[in-house]
Design a protein around this motif. Structure first.
Motif, mmCIF file in Angstrom:
data_model
loop_
_atom_site.group_PDB
_atom_site.id
_atom_site.type_symbol
_atom_site.label_atom_id
_atom_site.label_comp_id
_atom_site.label_asym_id
_atom_site.label_seq_id
_atom_site.Cartn_x
_atom_site.Cartn_y
_atom_site.Cartn_z
ATOM 1 N N UNK A 202 -31.671 -36.731 59.918
ATOM 2 C CA UNK A 202 -31.642 -35.712 60.953
ATOM 3 C C UNK A 202 -32.859 -34.824 60.850
ATOM 4 N N UNK A 203 -33.703 -34.828 61.871
ATOM 5 C CA UNK A 203 -34.918 -34.031 61.848
ATOM 6 C C UNK A 203 -34.644 -32.550 61.780
ATOM 7 N N UNK A 204 -33.628 -32.087 62.503
ATOM 8 C CA UNK A 204 -33.350 -30.653 62.521
ATOM 9 C C UNK A 204 -32.992 -30.153 61.122
ATOM 10 N N UNK A 205 -32.134 -30.892 60.426
ATOM 11 C CA UNK A 205 -31.750 -30.522 59.070
ATOM 12 C C UNK A 205 -32.890 -30.752 58.094
ATOM 13 N N UNK A 206 -33.613 -31.824 58.298
ATOM 14 C CA UNK A 206 -34.698 -32.208 57.411
ATOM 15 C C UNK A 206 -35.701 -31.078 57.207
ATOM 16 N N UNK A 207 -36.167 -30.479 58.293
ATOM 17 C CA UNK A 207 -37.249 -29.515 58.189
ATOM 18 C C UNK A 207 -36.784 -28.123 57.766
ATOM 19 N N UNK A 208 -35.486 -27.967 57.505
ATOM 20 C CA UNK A 208 -35.003 -26.706 56.942
ATOM 21 C C UNK A 208 -35.285 -26.634 55.450
ATOM 22 N N UNK A 209 -35.515 -27.783 54.841
ATOM 23 C CA UNK A 209 -35.782 -27.828 53.401
ATOM 24 C C UNK A 209 -37.211 -27.378 53.118
ATOM 25 N N UNK B 93 -40.179 -31.827 68.507
ATOM 26 C CA UNK B 93 -40.787 -32.827 67.630
ATOM 27 C C UNK B 93 -39.946 -33.065 66.390
ATOM 28 N N UNK B 94 -39.298 -32.028 65.887
ATOM 29 C CA UNK B 94 -38.459 -32.164 64.698
ATOM 30 C C UNK B 94 -37.302 -33.129 64.919
ATOM 31 N N UNK B 95 -36.825 -33.217 66.140
ATOM 32 C CA UNK B 95 -35.642 -34.030 66.411
ATOM 33 C C UNK B 95 -35.966 -35.274 67.220
ATOM 34 N N UNK B 96 -37.254 -35.527 67.484
ATOM 35 C CA UNK B 96 -37.657 -36.679 68.319
ATOM 36 C C UNK B 96 -37.380 -37.987 67.592
#
Length: 204
Positions: free
Chosen positions: A5-12, A201-204
């Motif tokens: 999941x891009x949305x969750x991924x970039x929270x790290x 882009x985070x969720x593409x």
């Protein structure tokens, strides 16, 4: 293909992992990879910084005004989920021609040999310049090599609205010529300065 999941991924939190001047020097890891590719000075480092958050106030990727500063494959680990790879720019750079050709071969070899570990490549195109012949050739190379890719038009804040609309339409047309169609999220408009398109882009 690896799913995440891009949305969750970039929270790290993201951190620099390793630079590699050759394929054999690439780190041995099992994380899925997302590569960022484009002409020199297209804004790869700025976009990576906009997508991620690092520890403290220091930016993750070094931003340079001189084309050709990224000369190796730079790996950035985001949490425990994914590895971002900043590739040397192709095309014009303030470096000897044979050096630029070496960077280009390194790019191609990396992109065409990572297999399923490379889950996506973001081809970055300056929205003010549009798709140049070298960009079209690059997309064709990825398509023929079976590499999944999306296009991110960068520096959209520097375009007038009508110019941006025309740039998007032209880019979608070129993408369709290469891939046979354009799905939602295949061509995205971004600005590292204003943050436009970053969430998409985070969720593409």
């Amino acid at each position: 293909m690896v799913k995440f999941s891009g949305r969750t991924l970039f929270e790290a939190t993201a951190k620099f992992y390793q630079s590699a001047p050759t394929l054999t020097a690439c780190p041995n890891h099992r994380l899925p990879e997302v590569a960022f590719s484009g002409r020199s000075n297209v804004g790869k480092s700025s976009l990576i910084n906009a997508l991620t958050r690092s520890e403290g106030k220091k930016k993750l990727a070094l931003v340079a005004k001189t084309p050709g500063r990224t000369q190796m494959l730079n790996f950035f680990q985001v949490g425990r989920s994914v590895m971002l790879v900043d590739l040397p720019g192709y095309g014009f750079a303030k470096a000897p021609k044979d050096v630029v050709e070496t960077w280009t071969r390194l790019n191609e070899d990396f992109l065409l040999t990572r297999g399923e570990q490379l889950v996506c490549t973001v081809v970055m195109i300056d929205s003010r310049r549009g798709v140049l012949p070298i960009d079209f050739e690059w997309m064709c190379m990825l398509r023929e090599g079976g590499v999944r890719f999306k296009v991110a038009l960068t520096k959209s804040d520097r375009c007038k609205e009508e110019e941006l609309v025309a740039a998007v339409a032209a880019c979608r047309l070129q993408y369709e010529k290469v891939c046979g169609g354009v799905a939602r999220g295949d061509v995205l408009v971004t600005s590292a300065k204003t943050g436009d398109g970053i969430a998409a882009l985070k969720t593409a």
